[in-house]
Motif scaffolding. Structure first.
Motif, PDB file in Angstrom:
ATOM      1  N   UNK A  70       0.843  -1.205   0.000  1.00 43.92           N
ATOM      2  CA  UNK A  70       0.000   0.000   0.000  1.00 43.92           C
ATOM      3  C   UNK A  70       0.879   1.257   0.000  1.00 43.92           C
ATOM      4  N   UNK A  71       0.468   2.263  -0.765  1.00 45.96           N
ATOM      5  CA  UNK A  71       1.237   3.510  -0.812  1.00 45.96           C
ATOM      6  C   UNK A  71       1.375   4.104   0.589  1.00 45.96           C
ATOM      7  N   UNK A 158      -5.732   2.848  -8.280  1.00 47.20           N
ATOM      8  CA  UNK A 158      -6.888   3.342  -7.537  1.00 47.20           C
ATOM      9  C   UNK A 158      -7.120   2.596  -6.227  1.00 47.20           C
ATOM     10  N   UNK A 159      -6.628   1.376  -6.168  1.00 49.84           N
ATOM     11  CA  UNK A 159      -6.805   0.621  -4.921  1.00 49.84           C
ATOM     12  C   UNK A 159      -5.844   1.085  -3.824  1.00 49.84           C
ATOM     13  N   UNK A 160      -5.034   2.129  -4.139  1.00 48.49           N
ATOM     14  CA  UNK A 160      -4.121   2.673  -3.143  1.00 48.49           C
ATOM     15  C   UNK A 160      -2.836   1.894  -3.003  1.00 48.49           C
ATOM     16  N   UNK A 161      -2.632   0.908  -3.873  1.00 47.75           N
ATOM     17  CA  UNK A 161      -1.416   0.086  -3.780  1.00 47.75           C
ATOM     18  C   UNK A 161      -0.414   0.499  -4.857  1.00 47.75           C
TER      19      UNK A 161
END
Ligand code: FES
Length: 169
Positions: A70-71, A158-161
């Motif tokens: 995850x970012x 978009x999934x934050x990863x």
């Protein structure tokens, strides 16, 4: 009345030991030269084809797209270690700011030591022979390496990863 026959001259000793005619010797030399020429040209052509294939393969991305982390789990300026494209390939990414993330193979292009991120210097550093690479591009800054670090294409989805999309040696 016929002319007297010329007296035969005895061959020199070297000619008795090596009884080849000069013209025949030349033929053999020419034939061998042509053979070497053809073999040499063939070897060079095969080498060029091999080099072209190798160069082409080096530019092809390897590895399947895969979520890395995850970012939010990667603080700005902090490196994150992972393995890509296979579990045997050490890789490293760093989040340069809110949105930009760059990823590289962790193997130095000189002799394969692992590189480390030096945030204060804005570079990847290889301690083995003091090789340095630019932080965002992986280009050589100094030291013995002549090629940039292997790039790993990464993107924040978009999934934050952070996803790795492919590796370029
Ligand atoms: S292995 Fe990295 S500089 Fe030599």
């Amino acid at each position: 009345m016929t002319a007297p026959e010329p007296t035969p001259v005895a061959d020199p000793t070297w000619k008795r030991d090596f009884p080849y005619e000069a013209s025949a010797e030349e033929d053999v030399t020419r034939r061998e030269f042509a053979r070497y020429l053809v073999a040499g040209a063939g070897a060079m052509a095969a080498g060029n084809v091999g080099l072209a294939i190798w160069t082409q393969l080096r530019t092809i991305n390897t590895g399947e797209p895969r979520a890395i982390t995850p970012l939010a789990a990667v603080p700005i300026g902090e490196p994150h270690l992972f393995r890509y494209p296979t579990d045997a390939d050490p890789a490293i990414l760093v989040r340069l700011n809110d949105t930009d993330v760059v990823g590289f193979s962790q193997k130095c292009t000189h002799l394969g030591c692992v590189v480390f991120y030096e945030a204060e210097e804005g570079r990847w550093h290889c301690p083995c022979h003091e090789g340095n690479f630019e932080a965002s591009t992986g280009a050589v800054i100094s030291g013995p390496p002549t090629r940039p670090l292997g790039r790993i294409e990464v993107e924040v989805r978009d999934d934050g990863a952070i996803w790795a999309l492919g590796a370029r040696p």
